[in-house]
Design an enzyme around this catalytic site. Structure first.
Site, mmCIF file in Angstrom:
data_model
loop_
_atom_site.group_PDB
_atom_site.id
_atom_site.type_symbol
_atom_site.label_atom_id
_atom_site.label_comp_id
_atom_site.label_asym_id
_atom_site.label_seq_id
_atom_site.Cartn_x
_atom_site.Cartn_y
_atom_site.Cartn_z
ATOM 1 N N ASP A 35 0.839 -1.206 0.000
ATOM 2 C CA ASP A 35 0.000 0.000 0.000
ATOM 3 C C ASP A 35 0.878 1.260 0.000
ATOM 4 O OD1 ASP A 35 -2.285 1.514 0.075
ATOM 5 O OD2 ASP A 35 -2.720 1.137 2.190
ATOM 6 N N HIS A 52 2.432 3.273 -8.970
ATOM 7 C CA HIS A 52 2.230 1.843 -9.242
ATOM 8 C C HIS A 52 3.415 1.278 -10.037
ATOM 9 C CE1 HIS A 52 -1.628 2.209 -7.474
ATOM 10 N NE2 HIS A 52 -2.189 2.877 -8.457
ATOM 11 N N LEU A 146 10.393 -21.125 -4.570
ATOM 12 C CA LEU A 146 9.474 -20.137 -3.980
ATOM 13 C C LEU A 146 8.153 -20.095 -4.747
ATOM 14 C CD1 LEU A 146 9.126 -17.496 -2.104
ATOM 15 C CD2 LEU A 146 9.778 -16.254 -4.159
HETATM 16 C C1 FPP Z 1 -2.180 0.250 -3.119
HETATM 17 O O1 FPP Z 1 -1.652 1.540 -3.158
HETATM 18 C C2 FPP Z 1 -1.625 -0.522 -4.209
HETATM 19 C C3 FPP Z 1 -2.366 -1.104 -5.182
HETATM 20 C C4 FPP Z 1 -3.830 -1.029 -5.242
HETATM 21 C C5 FPP Z 1 -1.715 -1.819 -6.276
HETATM 22 C C6 FPP Z 1 -0.495 -2.554 -5.925
HETATM 23 C C7 FPP Z 1 0.178 -2.984 -7.157
HETATM 24 C C8 FPP Z 1 1.502 -2.993 -7.334
HETATM 25 C C9 FPP Z 1 2.443 -2.652 -6.268
HETATM 26 C C10 FPP Z 1 2.096 -3.429 -8.618
HETATM 27 C C11 FPP Z 1 1.477 -4.703 -9.125
HETATM 28 C C12 FPP Z 1 2.391 -5.376 -10.025
HETATM 29 C C13 FPP Z 1 2.296 -6.661 -10.396
HETATM 30 C C14 FPP Z 1 3.403 -7.243 -11.142
HETATM 31 C C15 FPP Z 1 1.147 -7.508 -10.079
HETATM 32 P P1 FPP Z 1 -2.651 2.773 -3.320
HETATM 33 O O2 FPP Z 1 -2.773 3.070 -4.744
HETATM 34 O O3 FPP Z 1 -3.946 2.466 -2.641
HETATM 35 O O4 FPP Z 1 -1.876 3.894 -2.570
HETATM 36 P P2 FPP Z 1 -2.511 5.078 -1.701
HETATM 37 O O5 FPP Z 1 -3.247 4.437 -0.560
HETATM 38 O O6 FPP Z 1 -1.324 5.857 -1.267
HETATM 39 O O7 FPP Z 1 -3.418 5.832 -2.612
#
Ligand code: FPP
Length: 255
Positions: A35, A52, A146
């Protein structure tokens, strides 16, 4: 390929910095709620998708480190059933990331004996995402190292509701008695059926909630929360989480 392997091996030197970890008591299954991508981008005056993109790069580092440390299963919450509520451009971008990541990293994952696995309602994902992840699962199906378990379009309440529905259908058909339903029956109907429960759950970005993630499976997991935003998360944070985990006494309700 050689260059990729060299890159992977170069992280092995970070083992030196893992000396505060006891090799024997490493959590076998670590689940991570990644997150803070949006906030990371905002802090830098960048669009959310830049967060992201950076978050995707971190996955690579953490998979390598988890493998180095002998972790057996790494589950990553990449897209929740609630994430569809985000603007379409952000959803589209998020659902392109598995493909981007796998296009680049799949050969190395294969070489490193990593087994890619998915949990979530995969059918509802766009074709290009389904195709990329299906290829990764197939190409790594015989690997024994893994387990890299991506939670994609995953929601724990849906998973539990679906398990209950399947069990009810079995009872209706007469292939199961209601009196035979126990924890193991429910566990077998979850998307994690063949996986052990997480030993350690990590959530980044300072949020202290589960957000519909593995509600059944984390019943006895140890939780570790950090204010670090996911794009800033690195190998040393993983080591720190494991080190804290190793100091905890897991009693499973006993004394
Ligand atoms: C939450 O941060 C994150 C997500 C909803 C997406 C997580 C995805 C990735 C880290 C990359 C995925 C990659 C692959 C290869 C599957 P947020 O956007 O809610 O952050 P915020 O709370 O600060 O707005």
């Amino acid at each position: 390929m050689l260059e990729k392997l060299t890159k992977w091996k170069s992280t092995m030197s970070s083992q030196e910095k893992s000396k505060d970890i006891d090799d024997i008591n490493v959590p076998k299954h670590i689940a991570i709620i990644m997150d803070g991508n949006g906030r990371w981008a905002k802090q830098k005056g960048l669009p959310r998708i830049a967060g992201h993109r950076e978050g995707m790069k971190v996955i690579n580092k953490i998979v390598r480190k988890a493998d180095d440390l002998g972790i057996e299963i790494l589950t990553l919450y990449a897209f929740s059933t609630e994430n569809w509520k985000r603007p379409k451009t952000e959803v589209d971008y998020l659902l392109k990331l598995p493909e981007r990541f796998l296009n680049k990293e799949l050969p190395t994952l294969i070489e490193k004996n990593v087994k890619v696995r998915l949990m979530g309602s995969i059918d509802k994902l766009p074709e290009h995402t389904k195709k990329a992840v299906a290829k990764a699962v197939k190409d790594t199906e015989n690997n024994t190292g893994l387990v890299l378990n991506f939670a994609l379009n995953y929601g724990s309440r849906y998973e539990l509701m679906n398990a209950v529905k399947e069990i009810a259908q079995q009872v209706e058909r007469g292939s199961l008695q209601a009196s035979e339903i126990d924890e193991s029956v429910l566990t077998e109907h979850l998307m994690t059926a063949e996986l052990r429960d997480p030993d350690l759950l990590i959530r980044t970005s300072g949020e202290l909630r589960l957000s519909n993630f593995m509600l059944w499976q984390v019943a006895y997991s140890e939780f570790w929360f950090t204010d670090v935003l996911w794009p800033d998360f690195n190998e040393q944070h993983l080591v720190e989480a494991i080190s804290v985990y190793q100091k905890r006494a897991r009693r499973y309700g006993g004394v």
